[in-house]
Write a protein that holds these residues in place. Structure first.
Motif, PDB file in Angstrom:
ATOM      1  N   GLY A   1      41.035  38.399  34.895  1.00  0.00           N
ATOM      2  CA  GLY A   1      41.788  39.454  34.242  1.00  0.00           C
ATOM      3  C   GLY A   1      42.645  40.244  35.225  1.00  0.00           C
ATOM      4  N   LEU A   2      42.072  40.573  36.384  1.00  0.00           N
ATOM      5  CA  LEU A   2      42.842  41.277  37.408  1.00  0.00           C
ATOM      6  C   LEU A   2      44.045  40.457  37.855  1.00  0.00           C
ATOM      7  N   LYS A   3      43.827  39.170  38.025  1.00  0.00           N
ATOM      8  CA  LYS A   3      44.928  38.310  38.469  1.00  0.00           C
ATOM      9  C   LYS A   3      45.999  38.182  37.393  1.00  0.00           C
TER      10      LYS A   3
ATOM     11  N   GLU B   1      50.597  37.312  46.703  1.00  0.00           N
ATOM     12  CA  GLU B   1      49.431  36.687  47.334  1.00  0.00           C
ATOM     13  C   GLU B   1      48.452  37.734  47.859  1.00  0.00           C
ATOM     14  N   GLU B   2      48.977  38.781  48.456  1.00  0.00           N
ATOM     15  CA  GLU B   2      48.110  39.847  48.964  1.00  0.00           C
ATOM     16  C   GLU B   2      47.387  40.536  47.818  1.00  0.00           C
ATOM     17  N   ARG B   3      48.088  40.775  46.727  1.00  0.00           N
ATOM     18  CA  ARG B   3      47.473  41.447  45.585  1.00  0.00           C
ATOM     19  C   ARG B   3      46.437  40.552  44.902  1.00  0.00           C
TER      20      ARG B   3
ATOM     21  N   SER C   1      53.933  45.850  40.312  1.00  0.00           N
ATOM     22  CA  SER C   1      53.528  47.088  40.969  1.00  0.00           C
ATOM     23  C   SER C   1      52.008  47.252  41.024  1.00  0.00           C
ATOM     24  N   PHE C   2      51.270  46.362  40.383  1.00  0.00           N
ATOM     25  CA  PHE C   2      49.820  46.523  40.279  1.00  0.00           C
ATOM     26  C   PHE C   2      49.117  46.029  41.534  1.00  0.00           C
ATOM     27  N   GLU C   3      48.384  46.943  42.168  1.00  0.00           N
ATOM     28  CA  GLU C   3      47.556  46.626  43.330  1.00  0.00           C
ATOM     29  C   GLU C   3      46.109  46.941  42.980  1.00  0.00           C
TER      30      GLU C   3
END
Length: 234
Positions: free
Chosen positions: A90-92, A71-73, A100-102
Motif C-alpha cells: 500500500g505504501l508503495k 527508488e529512495e521513497r 511528493s509522498f515520503e
C-alpha cells in the motif's frame, strides 16, 4: 439507612458522560500505570515543520520535485513496513501515485499530529482541530467539546510520550490515499468541574491510550496536508 447525596450522584453521572465522550472521540484508555520518568518521550525533532505538513495549514505549495527519487521513497516503504505485506504494498502504491509522498516523513508528521490533536481536544482548541480534521470528524470532536463546555468541565492533560505508531492498513481509494495507524501513547489526564473538584482521571497517574486513526489525502491535490478522516480503538 444511608442516603446518597444528590449532588455527588449528579457529578458521578456527568463524569460517566464525559468519559464516554472521550472514549468515542479519541479511542480507548486502558489505565495501565507507569512512572512518568520511565515512559518514552516523543523527540522534539518530530515537530519539524517539514514533515508532510500534517500540522500545517499555512497554504504553502508542495515543494517542486526536481529529481526522480522514487527508488529512495520505495526503500523507505521497506523500512517502515515489512516487504511483501499489504502495508508495504500500500505504501508503495502511494509512492507511485504521489511524487511528493515520503513514507518516513509521513510517519514523523503523523506522530506529531497525534499529539497536537489530542492536546487540542483537551484544550478545546477548535482552530487547531479544524486544520487537521475532516469536516465529519471535526463535527464529532466539536460536539464532544461543546458537551464538555455545557457541564462546565475542563480537562488538564500532559502528553507524556508516544510509545508506538504502527501502520494497520494503507492503500489507494481511487485517487485518495488512506493510511490507518495504531497509536499507543502515555498521558496524564484529569477532568475538573467548575468548583475544581476532580470528576474523572488522576493528575498524578500515567495512563495508556490506544487510538486507531485514519489519515487521507487526494494525491492530485496541491495541498500537502493529510487530514484525519476516521477515529477508532483497537
Amino acid at each position: 439507612m444511608e442516603f446518597v447525596d444528590l449532588s455527588t450522584l449528579f457529578f458521578l453521572v456527568l463524569a460517566v458522560v464525559i468519559a464516554f465522550q472521550l472514549r468515542s472521540v479519541l479511542g480507548r484508555r486502558t489505565g495501565r500505570e507507569r512512572p512518568p520518568t520511565d515512559v518514552f518521550r516523543t523527540p522534539d525533532e518530530s515537530r519539524d515543520d517539514k514533515v508532510v505538513a500534517l500540522p500545517r495549514r499555512d497554504g504553502q505549495p508542495v515543494p517542486e520535485i526536481v529529481e526522480d527519487d522514487t527508488e529512495e521513497r520505495l526503500r523507505q516503504a521497506d523500512q517502515i513496513a515489512k516487504p511483501d505485506t499489504p502495508a508495504n504494498e500500500g505504501l508503495k502504491a502511494i509512492v507511485e501515485a504521489d511524487r511528493s509522498f515520503e513514507p518516513r516523513r509521513f510517519m514523523e508528521g503523523a506522530r506529531a499530529a497525534h499529539e497536537m490533536i489530542v492536546q487540542a481536544f483537551a484544550q478545546g482548541d477548535r482552530q487547531t482541530l479544524r486544520s487537521l480534521l475532516s469536516p465529519e470528524v471535526m463535527a464529532d470532536f466539536d460536539a464532544a467539546v461543546t458537551e464538555r463546555e455545557k457541564t462546565g468541565h475542563t480537562i488538564e492533560s500532559t502528553y507524556v510520550g508516544l510509545e508506538k505508531a504502527d501502520i494497520r492498513s494503507v492503500g489507494m481509494n481511487g485517487r485518495e490515499a488512506n493510511i490507518s495507524i495504531r497509536f499507543v501513547s502515555q498521558m496524564i489526564t484529569a477532568t475538573y468541574d467548575e468548583a475544581r473538584t476532580l470528576v474523572d482521571g488522576d493528575p498524578e497517574q500515567v495512563t495508556e491510550g490506544v487510538d486507531v486513526w485514519t489519515f487521507a489525502r487526494n494525491v492530485d491535490s496541491s495541498d500537502p496536508n493529510w487530514l484525519l478522516i476516521a477515529t477508532g480503538e483497537s
